[in-house]
Design an enzyme around this catalytic site. Structure first.
Site, PDB file in Angstrom:
ATOM      1  N   ASP A  22     -28.275  13.037  20.794  1.00  0.00           N
ATOM      2  CA  ASP A  22     -27.755  14.276  20.230  1.00  0.00           C
ATOM      3  C   ASP A  22     -26.369  14.532  20.796  1.00  0.00           C
ATOM      4  OD1 ASP A  22     -27.530  16.835  19.058  1.00  0.00           O
ATOM      5  OD2 ASP A  22     -28.409  17.755  20.838  1.00  0.00           O
ATOM      6  N   ASP A  31     -23.532  17.356  20.662  1.00  0.00           N
ATOM      7  CA  ASP A  31     -23.402  18.746  20.241  1.00  0.00           C
ATOM      8  C   ASP A  31     -22.118  19.296  20.858  1.00  0.00           C
ATOM      9  OD1 ASP A  31     -23.639  21.478  19.920  1.00  0.00           O
ATOM     10  OD2 ASP A  31     -25.816  21.463  20.173  1.00  0.00           O
ATOM     11  N   ASP A  77     -26.494  14.924  24.832  1.00  0.00           N
ATOM     12  CA  ASP A  77     -27.407  15.839  25.501  1.00  0.00           C
ATOM     13  C   ASP A  77     -28.630  15.016  25.917  1.00  0.00           C
ATOM     14  OD1 ASP A  77     -29.284  17.640  26.282  1.00  0.00           O
ATOM     15  OD2 ASP A  77     -29.111  18.942  24.519  1.00  0.00           O
TER      16      ASP A  77
END
Lengths: 369, 350
Positions: free
Chosen positions: A92, A94, A271
């Site tokens: 991920d 972000d 992440d």
């Protein structure tokens, strides 16, 4: 336009579009949240794409998720009874976690403790030090561009170092602040948390011990490896070559600092919690993101390479672009690919942008222009 | 290397040193000894007594006895020990046994790394690992490497290794060390798969199961009681610095994050605190809500939901979660710090 108006737009989108099912749909858990209720409906399962699409068209969810894990019984309400069989390897990225230079143009914060407020990103209130900070975050082209670069760095590490083929990866624009990279490689589905953390640490360059990378020579220290060396050894060497200050013999401290700077440059900012979690629920590609109205967009690595940030956003726009009048108290100066010159009160914008402002902030859509 | 079956000439001496190898197990199977005979015939009793001795040696001094001369007895006693452990069904004991056994086997692996490295490659194929031989040495698939990695810092950490196209370069000595973990995990898996219906376990064998269970429980409870008493007297030095910091945070009225709460509650429960005693600690929290906290603590204690008793995060995970900024020498798990401190050998903290 009120919430009912937005629901109508989502409904119209799902009536026209079919959500492609994730692989092994019958082994995935699904979860949804809805416009008119709190919380999340979890532990749902669908046999095929038809069933999934019928549900989405009937219920028009605000957010739609599926499990990265494969289960024997995905609908079981007890996690232990689901029968975990493995999980995709997911990363991920972000921009919320990355301090992009554009944040002062669109993000705002307000301290719930002392009432101070300002533009940009703060971890804690700079005036009273409280961490009870309320944030209003927006995404612009520049944020997406930064996130896109991180994905490409990640792909490079996974291909070169881990030998994972592009054919087993795909990228998803989350419809909001970043991207997910999914690896669906049957040989890797049974990796445990520990192994996934080690992979996450690897792509983040976490745990690199500079001492292992330097050698003592007469009159100072030099970097031990060449750009041809595999893994981080070569990756750091390539970046050091671009730094004139790394030539010759350096002090230990200087060389170690330079190495860590190269690591910071080459690392993929993911992440790690998402990668470590073997039972994660993640956004379902093809659905709309309930905080932006943008489409959760699945693409190949090659497609991402061919698109720039603006291209990604344009492809993710799923709602109509007819002009509407919008009113808002505190306008961000930049969102998506649109710059908004300083101005208070009302203005005319395309509908999809108005929906984003209304869903994510406190904008009021007044009606057709 | 993957496609071609490795040819290694195994001797009966190898069977005694590597009693978990499929070839060794086959030889013993050919003896045709049944489960019932384990508790009845003279040979069966000898095997059972030998297996009992092996497990008790692990419990009492943490070592697996060196292999004896009779390879048939050695392999049968080893498989019987697995059967006993599977009946005891305590994961911590299985782990302790697997660790002690793998340490013993490591002595043989180290010798063979010099004498006949092909045996190491053979062991790797038994574990299902994927290896590649190159000009520079041996490479192992990253998946198998991380599975067997003995440490997650420094030179062993994947990020500090030469990794290319999915394969990690290792030296022979390093491969030997990886195989040690391989042995440990393989044996733990064998215990899991050794389960038989308790109703068919002969009485003599079951008596050993009970004896082992009792000895094990006693060893554990003594340690826990000691630690609890220490904490009640206000002496928390047996706790690792991360846990002490969480305790201090909570005492000073800070709200802990979800993962911090989990780390603290699972630690306290693991060292023998009751649910009530754990809740007492959390009461200092400004956002304390009895009902919610009780639910969560009972969940972690394994009294609710999945009925799994949770253990605290490993040190690496504590670091990843931002809950640890220390370096406790030779410690990979907060509970490890605790058990060493209890035995009067607290690890050095940097």
């Amino acid at each position: 336009m009120d919430q009912a108006g937005i629901v109508r737009l989502f409904k119209a989108y799902y009536a026209r579009n079919t959500v492609p099912p994730p692989s092994s749909i019958e082994k995935r858990e699904f979860a949804f949240s809805f416009f008119d209720s709190q919380g999340m409906a979890r532990h749902m399962a669908f046999r095929d794409a038809g069933e999934l699409n019928k549900f989405i068209r009937d219920k028009v969810p605000q957010h739609a998720y599926y499990s990265t894990a494969y289960y024997a019984d995905p609908a079981a309400s007890d996690m232990d009874e689901k029968g975990w069989q493995g999980a995709d390897l997911v990363f991920d990225i972000d921009v919320d976690h990355i301090n992009t230079p554009c944040k002062p143009l669109h993000d705002t914060w307000k301290c719930r403790n002392c009432g101070a407020e300002g533009w940009g990103f703060v971890e804690k209130c700079p005036s009273c030090g409280s961490d009870r900070v309320e944030r209003q975050t927006w995404v612009c082209e520049q944020c997406i561009s930064v996130a896109r670069d991180e994905v490409l760095k990640l792909v490079d590490i996974l291909e070169e170092d881990f030998g994972i083929s592009r054919d087993e990866m795909y990228v998803v624009f989350s419809g909001h602040r970043g991207f997910h990279l999914h690896v669906e490689d049957s040989a890797l589905v049974d990796l445990d948390q520990e192994a996934r953390r080690e992979i996450a640490d690897y792509v983040r360059g976490l745990g690199i011990d500079p001492e292992l990378y330097i050698a003592r020579t007469r009159g100072g220290y030099t970097y031990r490896y060449t750009p041809e060396d595999p893994g981080w050894r070569g990756r750091i060497a390539k970046l050091l070559q671009l730094r004139p200050e790394a030539e010759g013999r350096l002090s230990r401290g200087e060389l170690e600092r330079l190495i860590l700077e190269c690591v910071a440059e080459a690392r993929a900012n993911i992440d790690e919690k998402v990668t470590m979690d073997v039972k994660r629920l993640i956004r379902l590609p093809g659905t709309l993101h309930g905080k932006t109205g943008l489409k959760v967009l699945r693409m190949t690595v090659q497609q991402l390479e061919a698109l720039d940030a603006r291209g990604v956003l344009e492809k993710a726009i799923a709602l109509p672009d007819e002009p509407v009048r919008v009113e808002m108290d505190k306008w961000p100066r930049k969102i998506l690919a649109t710059s908004l010159p300083d101005q208070a009160g009302e203005r005319t914008l395309p509908l999809y942008l108005a929906v984003y402002l209304a869903l994510n902030g406190k904008a009021r859509v007044l009606g057709p222009a | 290397m993957k496609a071609e079956p490795l040819r290694v000439a195994l001797t009966t001496d190898d069977y005694a040193r590597y009693p978990f190898l499929p070839d060794a197990l086959r030889v013993v199977r050919e003896l045709g000894l049944t489960l019932e005979e384990l508790g009845e015939t003279p040979l069966g009793l000898q095997i059972l007594e030998n297996a009992r001795g092996k497990i008790l040696s692990v419990i009492e001094n943490g070592t697996y006895p060196p292999p004896g001369g009779d390879y048939r007895l050695e392999v049968s006693a080893f498989t019987t020990a697995l059967l006993i452990l599977s009946q005891v069904g305590d994961r911590a004991l299985t782990e302790k046994f697997a660790v002690a056994f793998s340490k013993r086997v490591f002595e043989s692996i180290e010798q063979d790394a010099v004498r006949r490295p092909e045996l190491l490659l053979y062991l790797a194929t038994v574990f299902g690992w994927s290896l590649r031989a190159g000009s520079g040495g041996i490479s192992i698939h990253f998946k198998d490497y991380v599975y067997a990695q003995p440490e997650f810092t420094g030179p062993w950490k994947l990020v500090n290794r030469p990794l290319s196209s999915g394969y990690v370069e290792v030296g022979w000595r390093e491969l030997a060390r990886l195989l040690q973990t391989g042995v440990k995990k393989y044996v733990a898996r064998l215990v899991e798969s050794a389960s038989v219906d308790p109703s068919v376990v002969p009485e003599r064998l079951y008596a050993v199961v009970e004896e082992v269970s009792q000895k094990w429980a006693k060893t554990r409870s003594e340690v826990l009681a000691y630690a609890q008493a220490g904490y009640r007297k206000g002496d928390a030095t047996a706790f690792p610095p991360c846990t002490r910091a969480l305790l201090e945070d909570i005492k000073s009225g800070k709200n802990l994050t979800h993962s911090a709460r989990f780390a603290l509650a699972s630690f306290l429960l693991s060292v023998g605190f009751s649910v009530e005693e754990t809740l007492e600690v959390f009461k200092a929290s400004p956002d304390y809500r009895e009902d919610l906290a009780r639910y969560q603590v009972e969940h972690i204690a394994g009294l609710r939901g999945s009925r799994t008793k949770y253990t605290p995060y490993k040190c690496d995970n504590m670091r990843s979660l931002g809950l640890c900024r220390w370096n406790c020498q030779g410690v990979k798990h907060p509970l490890q710090f605790f058990y060493r401190a209890v035995r009067g050998r607290p690890p050095r903290v940097e």
